[in-house]
Structure formats: structure tokens, C-alpha cells
Design an enzyme around this catalytic site. Structure first.
Site, PDB file in Angstrom:
ATOM      1  CG  ASP A 130      -6.124  -0.630   5.173  1.00 40.36           C
ATOM      2  OD1 ASP A 130      -7.015   0.176   5.451  1.00 40.36           O
ATOM      3  OD2 ASP A 130      -5.252  -0.430   4.298  1.00 40.36           O
ATOM      4  CG  ASP A 232      -9.913   2.999   3.186  1.00 44.32           C
ATOM      5  OD1 ASP A 232      -8.876   3.253   2.560  1.00 44.32           O
ATOM      6  OD2 ASP A 232     -11.031   2.887   2.648  1.00 44.32           O
ATOM      7  CD  GLU A 290      -6.920   7.096   2.310  1.00 45.26           C
ATOM      8  OE1 GLU A 290      -6.476   7.130   1.168  1.00 45.26           O
ATOM      9  OE2 GLU A 290      -7.987   6.517   2.593  1.00 45.26           O
ATOM     10  CG  HIS A 352      -2.475   1.219  -1.416  1.00 54.21           C
ATOM     11  ND1 HIS A 352      -2.309   1.795  -0.180  1.00 54.21           N
ATOM     12  CD2 HIS A 352      -3.801   1.291  -1.672  1.00 54.21           C
ATOM     13  CE1 HIS A 352      -3.479   2.183   0.299  1.00 54.21           C
ATOM     14  NE2 HIS A 352      -4.404   1.878  -0.595  1.00 54.21           N
ATOM     15  CG  ASP A 353      -4.537   4.707  -2.835  1.00 52.96           C
ATOM     16  OD1 ASP A 353      -4.922   3.683  -3.415  1.00 52.96           O
ATOM     17  OD2 ASP A 353      -4.940   5.045  -1.710  1.00 52.96           O
TER      18      ASP A 353
HETATM   19  C1  GLC Z   1      -8.524   4.534   0.220  1.00 53.51           C
HETATM   20  C2  GLC Z   1      -7.571   3.457  -0.239  1.00 53.51           C
HETATM   21  C3  GLC Z   1      -7.781   3.228  -1.702  1.00 53.51           C
HETATM   22  C4  GLC Z   1      -9.214   2.788  -1.928  1.00 53.51           C
HETATM   23  C5  GLC Z   1     -10.177   3.807  -1.343  1.00 53.51           C
HETATM   24  C6  GLC Z   1     -11.560   3.272  -1.297  1.00 53.51           C
HETATM   25  O1  GLC Z   1      -8.257   5.740  -0.383  1.00 53.51           O
HETATM   26  O2  GLC Z   1      -6.266   3.843   0.058  1.00 53.51           O
HETATM   27  O3  GLC Z   1      -6.899   2.257  -2.201  1.00 53.51           O
HETATM   28  O4  GLC Z   1      -9.450   2.633  -3.287  1.00 53.51           O
HETATM   29  O5  GLC Z   1      -9.836   4.126  -0.015  1.00 53.51           O
HETATM   30  O6  GLC Z   1     -11.645   2.264  -0.327  1.00 53.51           O
END
Ligand code: GLC
Length: 573
Positions: A130, A232, A290, A352-353
């Protein structure tokens, strides 16, 4: 459409006893040699804190992942994406990185990483790291230097701005996690920008020094066995350099994906550079993004005009479809399958979100079938599928009551509204669910006593075994491995129907009933030749296969029918 085959009756018997199985798959010809592995991969997301603890501290670790590699191999995933395991103050559980090129002691050591990467490779499992590229922790030495003075060489590695002319924050922008995006730094008299928490200052991708440092981070992990990155929060790398005011900030509307804070044209250049770096390493490493977007057109753009940016942008438009609705899924799937010029779509339901699919779609009656249906959909489509640890046993979100009394402490200093989807993996029904011998950092779900890997592995009709069969079918059936996507009309607004079919006319028809009622179908839309007969490959309804001469699907049934075209094969789309 009329399907008749002697295999059907055999399958009917097998399905009736819960052993719906594959017709012997045609001898597996290797997929197109030129296709990189990631184009049809199944990537399994591991939240390392919650996967497997090996030292009894209640926090999962890299050695735990190594211990479970055989499990993952048996399950049949191609790669794992491990969420951040780097040193971090854990304000955002690892997404606030204070050192990009080492392992947090909570999770182990670099030697543990090396062993994990070696052992994974032996088993043909790739690892994606990640890469938190939009921001670091405010405890990162880079930020400490940057904030130390206006003339520090790393000052421009972060986004600093003078106060507004009359004082106060430079703009009225709001952060995704609440409050202003600006934090005042008294000693240097400027504000720094953070789209997430104030402990997560945004990195400045306009700075050549920062850019090079981040590229070096990528090279570091690629040289240490990573097969690519999950990127990310990619939309937020750049901000509108004119720093406009947000005209409707008071509206209370979400502040993500605003035109001034996301997906700016300069994003493309930065992503192309990252792509060039992964492309320069052997073994086809990949970028999984993402890359939140508001529209399908936006998603198309993230692949890059020449397909030279993110290899695998996650299709969050598919993820967002709710509740289960055949027409809505069909629209999302058809566009992703048919309008990306052959680029691979990326499907997933949870991470995880996000609420787990069991919790999101379950209705308390047909949960078991619904879990099989969402799996059947994501895993039979052309493209890349992501799984989130535990979905293969139907893990659900923790209930508020399970979290209410669970104390905060050094292992979990803050409550996070995503805690419910991050509970420890349910390996067994014993105390600690086989996750840890100590007190786990988040509570083990109460469901673990009855819903766990050990129990589901021995129960032929479990969700786990459904996934196992699906993943096996996906690998072995030429149509699922290699075939085109064929959109069909089911003649019924509650049923999603499509097929996958290869050039030799070998196909799999997928029928998914997204309703509590039995549904009658009238399938149309075959591009040229229509299959005449078929074999039930898998069916989630214990009553056995539908009568395909007059197909009727049980509530929330998922039925996969294999066929072989007799005439000239349908044209590949
Ligand atoms: C992404 C991650 C999330 C995190 C955010 C800030 O959306 O998936 O878990 O809180 O980035 O880094």
C-alpha cells in the site's frame, strides 16, 4: 433457449446434496501468453492488524500472513494487497506513515517481510504494497524538517501557504475527515494543507525533490519483492493553484472530489511517471488504484489516455450499487465490460473502509444465498476481482454492541467509524478465533464461534466452499479465464444474466436472482449463435438446477451454466 444434457441430471443430484461441481473443465490451454497476470487476477486484501497474530500481542503481524500463505494458496488467490505496515503513529491506522521504507515493530521486521515475500513467491502469490502517496504522518522526519523553517530544503515537500490577506486559513476548504484543510504552524507563520487528518499533511507532488523521494520508495519495495502497489487516495495529489474559495462549503455536502481538490490535470503526469517506474521492473508489477471518481468517464481517464497510468483503477461505481438491484448492476457492469476498450475492469464489494457485503446486502433471511450471489458476480466477470479478508466465510461488520464496551488503550488509541469492518479474522471457534492468543486490538465478532474457517472448510455447502469452487472454476474454465463478456437480457427486472464465452464457443451463462421471489426468465440478446444445451456448473439453491427450457430461479439463486456452441462461435466483443 433449450438446454438438455445428461450432465444436467448428474449435476442436479450433486447440487441437491450441496456438491454442485464443475463439469470436467476443458483441458486448460494457457491464457493469451501476452496478457499480464493482473488482467484477470483475484487480489485478496489483508488488513494486517487483524489477519493473524503470531506473538500474542493481539495485533496481527507479517509472520501471521506468512503462516497463512498455504490457506491463501488453497483458496486460489493470485495476489495479496497488504494495507500499510510501516511505522506510524496510527492516527489513521497506518495511513499516516512516518517511515516509508521499513516495517513497523508492531508488524515485525524487514527480515519478516523478506521471508513473507520469498514464501509468497514460492507459492505463486504476489504481494502489493500500500503506497500512501498523498500525505505522510506529521511525525515523518520529512515533515519535521519541512516545518522547521521557511528556508528548509524540504519546505516545499509539503503544501504551505500564507494566511488569507486578512488573516486566517488561506481558503475555506474542508477536510474529508472534518474541519478545515488548513493547520496553522505558529513558529513559521504559515498554514499547511491536509485533505485528511491534520496529522496527515499533504505531500507536494509539484516538488521535484519530493517526487524523486517517493519514486525511490517505489523502487525500494519493487527491489524487495513487491509486485506493485495499491495507490492510496490518488485523486488528491494536486490542488487548484489558484486556491479558489469553495462556493458551497456551508451546504454540508461531502468535500471529496471537488473540482479544486481532486483529479486535477497534473495528476495524469504524476501517475504516468509511477507507471513508468513499475513498468521498468521485471515480472509485470502493477498499480492498483484507489481512484475515486464521480463518473464512468472519470474512471476511464484514470487508466490514462494511452492506457499508461493506473493499470487497475478500482471501479467504485460498481462498489456503490446498493441495494442489490439487477438493472443497476447491469448498467455498471455493461459499461465497465464494454466501454473500456478491453482494459480490465476491477470489481470489489468491500474493503477496510467499507461495510462488508454480508452486512450491506443481507436481509436476515437469505444472507447465505446473497453472499454466494455477490461472490458469483464479482468472480465470473471479465477483469480483476478484489476480495477482502473474511468475505470468503461471510464475515459481517461488528455490531455496535460488540464495540461499545471494548476499551481503548495503547493498541487502539482512537475509535474509528471503520472499526466494525476491521475485526479479527475468524479462523476457528476457539477463544480468540485462532487470531491471537492475547487480547486482540479489536473484539473478535461473536459470530466467530459458529462462522469460522475451520468449520466452513469441513462443511461442503459453506460459503467458503462456494468461493473455493468459484475460484477454481474461474481459473480452469476457458470462458471465465479468457472469454469475452456477453451482455444478455433476462426478460426479468430482478434477474441479472450475462455470459462469458471464448473464441472456441465455450461459455458460461451466469444467472443471478436479486429478489426474494422465484423468477421466470426469458433470456435474449445472444450476439449470433445461441447455446442449445448446457450443464449446471454451480447452483446456490439446494433444490437443484433450474429447468433451463423454462428457467425459474429460486429467491436469490446464483446459477452458472456451462455450454458449448455448436455453430460458429459468437463474435468476440
Ligand atoms: C484511503 C484509505 C483510508 C485512509 C485514507 C487516508 O482512503 O483507504 O483507510 O483513511 O486513504 O489515508
Amino acid at each position: 433457449m433449450r438446454f438438455r444434457t445428461c450432465m444436467q441430471s448428474i449435476s442436479a443430484v450433486l447440487a441437491a446434496v450441496g456438491l454442485a461441481t464443475l463439469a470436467t473443465p476443458a483441458i486448460a490451454k494457457p491464457g493469451k501468453a501476452a496478457e499480464p497476470w493482473w488482467k484477470s487476477a483475484v487480489i485478496y486484501e489483508i488488513y494486517p492488524r487483524s489477519f493473524q497474530d503470531t506473538n500474542g500481542d493481539g495485533i496481527g503481524d507479517l509472520n501471521g500472513i506468512t503462516r497463512r500463505l498455504d490457506y491463501l494458496k488453497t483458496l486460489g488467490v493470485d495476489a495479496i494487497w497488504i494495507t500499510p505496515f510501516f511505522p506510524s503513529p496510527n492516527v489513521d491506522f497506518g495511513y499516516d506513515v512516518s517511515d516509508y521504507t521499513s516495517v513497523s515493530p508492531e508488524y515485525g521486521t524487514m527480515a519478516d517481510w523478506d521471508r513473507l515475500s520469498r514464501e509468497a513467491r514460492k507459492r505463486g502469490i504476489r504481494i502489493l504494497v500500500d503506497f500512501v502517496l498523498n500525505h505522510s504522518s506529521d511525525q515523518h522526519p520529512w515533515f519535521k524538517e519541512s516545518r522547521s523553517s521557511r528556508t528548509n530544503p524540504k519546505r516545499d515537500w509539503y503544501v504551505w501557504h500564507d494566511p488569507a490577506p486578512g488573516g486566517g486559513p488561506p481558503t475555506n476548504w474542508q477536510s474529508i475527515f472534518g474541519g478545515s484543510t488548513w493547520e496553522y504552524d505558529k513558529p513559521t507563520g504559515q498554514y499547511y494543507y491536509h485533505i485528511f487528518y491534520k496529522q496527515q499533511p499533504d505531500l507536494n507532488w509539484n516538488s521535484p525533490g519530493l517526487r524523486k523521494a517517493m519514486h525511490d520508495v517505489m523502487r525500494f519495495w519493487l527491489s524487495h519483492g513487491a509486485s506493485g502497489f495499491r495507490l492510496d487516495a490518488t485523486p488528491y495529489l494536486f490542488e487548484d493553484p489558484n486556491w479558489p474559495q469553495d462556493p458551497d462549503v456551508a451546504s454540508g455536502q461531502p468535500v471529496w472530489l471537488k473540482p479544486y481538490n481532486s483529479n486535477l490535470p497534473s495528476n495524469h503526469g504524476a501517475l504516468r511517471e509511477m507507471r513508468a517506474i513499475v513498468d521498468s521492473f521485471p515480472g509485470n508489477p502493477v498499480l492498483l488504484g484507489e481512484n475515486s471518481v464521480a463518473t464512468f468517464d472519470g474512471l476511464r481517464q484514470v487508466y490514462g489516455a494511452k492506457g499508461d497510468e493506473i493499470n487497475l483503477p478500482i471501479n467504485f461505481l460498481y462498489t456503490a450499487v446498493k441495494p442489490l438491484d439487477a438493472a443497476k448492476f447491469k448498467a455498471r457492469i455493461d459499461e465497465a465490460e464494454l466501454k473500456l476498450d478491453g482494459l480490465p475492469p476491477v470489481f470489489h464489494f468491500s474493503n477496510h473502509d467499507t461495510t462488508r457485503q454480508w452486512t450491506r446486502f443481507g436481509d436476515g433471511i437469505y444472507d447465505e444465498r446473497i453472499a454466494r450471489l455477490t461472490a458469483a458476480m464479482s468472480l465470473t466477470l471479465r477483469g480483476t476481482a478484489l476480495m477482502y479478508y473474511g468475505e470468503e466465510i461471510g464475515m459481517s461488520d461488528l455490531k455496535p454492541a460488540e464495540l461499545a464496551d471494548f476499551p481503548l488503550g495503547p493498541k487502539r488509541k482512537v475509535r474509528d467509524n471503520r472499526d466494525p469492518v476491521r475485526s479479527p479474522m475468524q479462523w476457528s471457534g476457539s477463544a480468540g478465533a485462532g487470531f491471537s492468543t492475547g487480547t486482540s486490538w479489536l473484539p473478535v465478532a461473536r459470530t466467530a464461534t459458529t462462522r469460522n474457517v475451520a468449520q466452513q472448510q469441513i462443511e461442503p455447502n459453506s460459503v467458503y466452499n462456494w468461493y473455493l469452487r468459484l475460484l477454481t472454476l474461474r481459473k480452469n474454465h476457458p470462458a471465465l479465464r479468457d472469454g469475452a463478456y456477453i451482455p444478455l437480457e433476462s426478460g426479468n427486472s430482478s434477474v441479472l444474466a450475462y455470459a462469458r464465452q471464448d473464441k472456441a464457443g465455450r461459455g458460461v451463462l451466469v444467472l443471478l436472482n436479486m429478489s426474494t421471489q422465484r423468477q421466470d426468465l426469458n433470456i435474449t440478446g445472444w450476439p449470433s449463435v445461441q447455446p442449445k444445451s448446457g450443464t449446471i456448473l454451480m447452483s446456490s439453491t439446494p433444490a437443484g438446477p433450474v429447468n433451463l427450457a423454462d428457467p425459474i430461479l429460486e429467491p436469490y439463486a446464483s446459477v452458472l451454466v456451462g455450454y458449448q456452441l455448436q455453430g460458429p462461435a459468437a463474435t468476440r466483443r
